[in-house]
Design an enzyme around this catalytic site. Structure first.
Site, PDB file in Angstrom:
ATOM      1  N   ASP A   1      -4.751   1.890   5.274  1.00  0.00           N
ATOM      2  CA  ASP A   1      -4.052   3.117   4.894  1.00  0.00           C
ATOM      3  C   ASP A   1      -3.583   3.922   6.090  1.00  0.00           C
ATOM      4  O   ASP A   1      -4.223   3.959   7.140  1.00  0.00           O
ATOM      5  CB  ASP A   1      -4.969   3.981   4.015  1.00  0.00           C
ATOM      6  CG  ASP A   1      -5.190   3.359   2.651  1.00  0.00           C
ATOM      7  OD1 ASP A   1      -4.189   3.113   1.968  1.00  0.00           O
ATOM      8  OD2 ASP A   1      -6.354   3.107   2.291  1.00  0.00           O
TER       9      ASP A   1
ATOM     10  N   TYR B   1       0.375  -7.934  -5.681  1.00  0.00           N
ATOM     11  CA  TYR B   1       0.699  -6.777  -4.836  1.00  0.00           C
ATOM     12  C   TYR B   1       1.526  -7.283  -3.653  1.00  0.00           C
ATOM     13  O   TYR B   1       1.015  -7.933  -2.748  1.00  0.00           O
ATOM     14  CB  TYR B   1      -0.588  -6.104  -4.348  1.00  0.00           C
ATOM     15  CG  TYR B   1      -0.386  -4.719  -3.770  1.00  0.00           C
ATOM     16  CD1 TYR B   1       0.482  -4.493  -2.710  1.00  0.00           C
ATOM     17  CD2 TYR B   1      -1.073  -3.617  -4.274  1.00  0.00           C
ATOM     18  CE1 TYR B   1       0.674  -3.230  -2.177  1.00  0.00           C
ATOM     19  CE2 TYR B   1      -0.895  -2.342  -3.750  1.00  0.00           C
ATOM     20  CZ  TYR B   1      -0.023  -2.160  -2.700  1.00  0.00           C
ATOM     21  OH  TYR B   1       0.164  -0.902  -2.172  1.00  0.00           O
TER      22      TYR B   1
ATOM     23  N   GLU C   1      -3.444   2.959 -10.384  1.00  0.00           N
ATOM     24  CA  GLU C   1      -4.104   2.276  -9.280  1.00  0.00           C
ATOM     25  C   GLU C   1      -4.980   3.325  -8.608  1.00  0.00           C
ATOM     26  O   GLU C   1      -4.470   4.312  -8.060  1.00  0.00           O
ATOM     27  CB  GLU C   1      -3.080   1.721  -8.301  1.00  0.00           C
ATOM     28  CG  GLU C   1      -3.654   0.769  -7.281  1.00  0.00           C
ATOM     29  CD  GLU C   1      -3.955  -0.609  -7.851  1.00  0.00           C
ATOM     30  OE1 GLU C   1      -4.651  -1.377  -7.167  1.00  0.00           O
ATOM     31  OE2 GLU C   1      -3.517  -0.926  -8.974  1.00  0.00           O
TER      32      GLU C   1
END
Length: 262
Positions: free
Chosen positions: A59, A173, A48
């Site tokens: 993030d 995901y 990934e």
């Protein structure tokens, strides 16, 4: 077929998928390529890979720092060049991209998907694009035979989980927690209900991400029904701590992956 083959092989071996995340070009493109080759040689299931972006809102601080390091020299052309080199190094491993929407739309949606098809990439996950906007990219993804991945989050409704499950290709995901990426001491939430719900809608494998940093986390994820995990911050932290010693960085990456795969 790469994801399908990978999951079928792992199922026969009764193993979990272990998929690392790193930002392309961190800390530079030469080291980045060596790092990715080390990950492949260490036996990871798939890759990934991120494209550096100035505002990576999904993030935490560790991966944000990796974006900033890579941004010193990152370009889309260099990203594509490295992707081609990775695919040339290994024709079999699934390669997924985790990219922010602005990079795709600035480049041009169809141009982007055409380019990553030329690089022989398998999938794309857009970190900051909600499901409701999926039609903006699905047509190009399908046209260029790129698997589009969507996120199933802990606070999603059953309707949203159904949409994520039905439209995700390759894998889903699944978030272990709300918030942003980052290594955790413990997995704070039990994702088993979400994973069970996803599997009522689709047989597409569910991978657990956000907070995976220890072997016990992978065992917990397996008990929750996940088909594998995605690990980013714990790996990127090793890069951050060894910026002045490439050999030490690669050895510690190799050691970490060796501990996590079972």
């Amino acid at each position: 077929m790469r994801y399908k083959n990978m999951f079928e092989t792992l199922k026969k071996q009764e193993k979990m998928a272990f998929i690392p995340f790193v930002t392309l070009g961190d800390p530079n493109y030469a080291w980045s390529f060596e790092l990715i080759k080390t990950l492949i040689a260490s036996g990871v299931s798939a890759l990934e890979l991120g494209f550096a972006f100035s505002d990576p809102v999904a993030d935490g601080v560790t991966i944000q720092a990796s974006h900033l390091r890579a941004l010193k020299h990152a370009t889309m052309a260099k990203n594509f060049q490295l992707l081609r080199a990775i695919r040339g190094y290994n024709p079999h491993i699934p390669i997924g991209l985790l990219v922010y929407a602005n990079l795709i739309f600035s480049y041009g949606v169809d141009n982007f998907y055409a380019q990553i098809k030329e690089c022989d990439v398998d999938s794309v996950l857009i970190a900051d694009m909600p499901l409701i906007e999926k039609e903006l990219v699905l047509k190009s993804a399908q046209k260029h035979q790129i698997k589009q991945i969507f996120i199933a989050s802990p606070n999603a409704s059953d309707k949203d989980l159904e949409q994520a499950a039905m439209h995700s290709q390759g894998y889903i995901y699944t978030l272990a927690r709300s918030g942003v990426t980052g290594a955790s001491r413990i997995l704070e939430n039990d994702a088993s209900v979400i994973i069970k719900t996803l599997k009522t809608f689709s047989p597409t494998p569910a991978l657990l991400g956000f907070g995976i940093s220890k072997k016990e986390h992978i065992k917990n994820a397996k008990n929750m029904g996940a088909d594998g995990v995605i690990c980013g911050s714990a790996l990127v932290k090793i890069i951050e701590e060894n910026l002045n010693d490439e050999n030490a960085m690669l050895e510690k990456i190799k050691g970490f992956v060796g501990e996590m795969i079972f």
